[in-house]
Write a protein that holds these residues in place. Structure first.
Motif, short mmCIF file in Angstrom:
data_model
loop_
_atom_site.label_atom_id
_atom_site.label_comp_id
_atom_site.label_asym_id
_atom_site.label_seq_id
_atom_site.Cartn_x
_atom_site.Cartn_y
_atom_site.Cartn_z
N SER A 32 9.59 9.29 -11.11
CA SER A 32 8.63 10.21 -11.74
C SER A 32 9.33 11.45 -12.26
CB SER A 32 7.57 10.64 -10.73
OG SER A 32 6.96 9.53 -10.13
N LEU A 33 8.90 11.89 -13.42
CA LEU A 33 9.49 13.07 -14.06
C LEU A 33 8.42 13.74 -14.91
CD1 LEU A 33 12.38 14.34 -14.43
CD2 LEU A 33 12.60 12.90 -16.44
N ALA A 34 8.39 15.07 -14.91
CA ALA A 34 7.46 15.78 -15.78
C ALA A 34 7.86 15.52 -17.23
CB ALA A 34 7.48 17.27 -15.49
N GLY A 64 0.79 -1.22 0.00
CA GLY A 64 0.00 0.00 0.00
C GLY A 64 0.82 1.27 0.00
N MET A 65 2.12 1.16 -0.01
CA MET A 65 2.99 2.34 0.01
C MET A 65 3.75 2.43 -1.30
SD MET A 65 6.09 3.38 2.60
CE MET A 65 7.27 2.16 2.04
N GLU A 66 3.81 3.63 -1.86
CA GLU A 66 4.64 3.90 -3.03
C GLU A 66 5.79 4.79 -2.57
OE1 GLU A 66 2.19 6.10 -5.70
OE2 GLU A 66 0.94 4.38 -6.19
N ILE A 67 6.99 4.43 -2.92
CA ILE A 67 8.15 5.29 -2.64
C ILE A 67 8.41 6.05 -3.93
CG2 ILE A 67 10.56 5.38 -1.95
CD1 ILE A 67 10.02 2.64 -0.53
N ARG A 68 7.95 7.29 -3.96
CA ARG A 68 8.03 8.12 -5.17
C ARG A 68 9.35 8.87 -5.19
NH1 ARG A 68 4.04 9.29 -8.43
NH2 ARG A 68 2.32 7.83 -8.28
N ILE A 69 10.00 8.84 -6.34
CA ILE A 69 11.29 9.51 -6.50
C ILE A 69 11.12 10.55 -7.61
CG2 ILE A 69 13.75 9.21 -6.88
CD1 ILE A 69 13.12 6.15 -6.26
N TYR A 70 10.84 11.78 -7.19
CA TYR A 70 10.61 12.86 -8.14
C TYR A 70 11.93 13.32 -8.75
CZ TYR A 70 6.13 12.83 -5.78
OH TYR A 70 4.93 12.44 -5.24
N GLY A 71 11.92 13.52 -10.06
CA GLY A 71 13.12 13.97 -10.76
C GLY A 71 13.99 12.84 -11.26
N LEU A 72 13.56 11.59 -11.10
CA LEU A 72 14.33 10.44 -11.60
C LEU A 72 13.65 9.92 -12.87
CD1 LEU A 72 16.68 8.47 -11.13
CD2 LEU A 72 15.09 7.04 -9.84
N ASP A 73 14.41 9.84 -13.94
CA ASP A 73 13.90 9.43 -15.24
C ASP A 73 13.31 8.01 -15.18
OD1 ASP A 73 13.52 8.60 -17.88
OD2 ASP A 73 15.42 9.44 -18.58
N LYS A 125 1.17 10.24 -17.26
CA LYS A 125 -0.07 10.15 -16.49
C LYS A 125 -0.83 11.47 -16.52
CE LYS A 125 0.64 5.95 -15.04
NZ LYS A 125 0.02 5.20 -14.02
N PRO A 126 -2.14 11.45 -16.28
CA PRO A 126 -2.94 12.67 -16.31
C PRO A 126 -2.54 13.71 -15.26
CG PRO A 126 -4.36 10.72 -16.21
CD PRO A 126 -2.94 10.25 -16.09
N HIS A 127 -1.86 13.29 -14.21
CA HIS A 127 -1.45 14.24 -13.17
C HIS A 127 -0.14 14.96 -13.52
CE1 HIS A 127 0.07 10.24 -11.78
NE2 HIS A 127 1.19 10.92 -11.71
N GLY A 128 0.33 14.84 -14.76
CA GLY A 128 1.46 15.63 -15.22
C GLY A 128 2.83 15.01 -15.03
#
Length: 150
Positions: A142-144, A91-100, A122-125
């Motif tokens: 995750s990366l924009a 139930g936990m996601e370890i999100r790493i923003y800025g990683l390709d 994804k729709p959330h950008g």
């Protein structure tokens, strides 16, 4: 198999604890340090600041997190929760923003880690993928879309 420390000498546990910045910290309890250390380094591009058979300090995208081996938690209140657990972090996601995510997905596949979901916009950008590490934790690089990793 005994692990070698990645850096010697290193600071005391007390000094390390006092050096941590304010904010949220993550400590992942794992059956064995070595496989998770390799995943963090080889798939996520993390830097292993220190590691031995009980503990690892890891830096990633400007943050620090820790790995502790289950056996090092024998006197900790969490010991009863992890005893016999096969899947960690449900139930936990370890999100790493800025990683390709495309790079992380490719490395995960190259090292035979389970890719739960491949890289998609994804729709959330964010463009992201879902990769399961060796102890069952789910990592979400995750990366924009169109941005460059930082």
């Amino acid at each position: 198999m005994a692990m070698k420390r990645t850096r010697t000498p290193w600071m005391s546990a007390d000094d390390f604890g006092r050096s941590l910045p304010r904010g949220i910290g993550i400590n992942l309890l794992v059956p064995d340090i070595a496989p998770m250390q390799a995943f963090c380094r080889d798939v996520l591009g993390a830097t292993i600041v220190y590691a031995d058979e009980d503990f690892a300090a890891v830096t990633l995208q400007g943050s620090v997190f820790m790995l502790h081996a289950d056996h090092s938690y024998s006197d900790n209140p969490m010991a009863g929760l992890i005893d016999g657990a096969e899947q960690r972090g449900t139930g936990m996601e370890i999100r790493i923003y800025g990683l390709d995510p495309d790079m992380a997905e490719a490395k995960a596949r190259e090292h035979d880690y389970h890719v739960l979901a491949g890289s998609l916009d994804k729709p959330h950008g964010l463009r992201e993928c879902y990769v399961i590490g060796p102890s069952g934790y789910v990592f979400v690089p995750s990366l924009a879309p169109g941005s460059r990793p930082g």
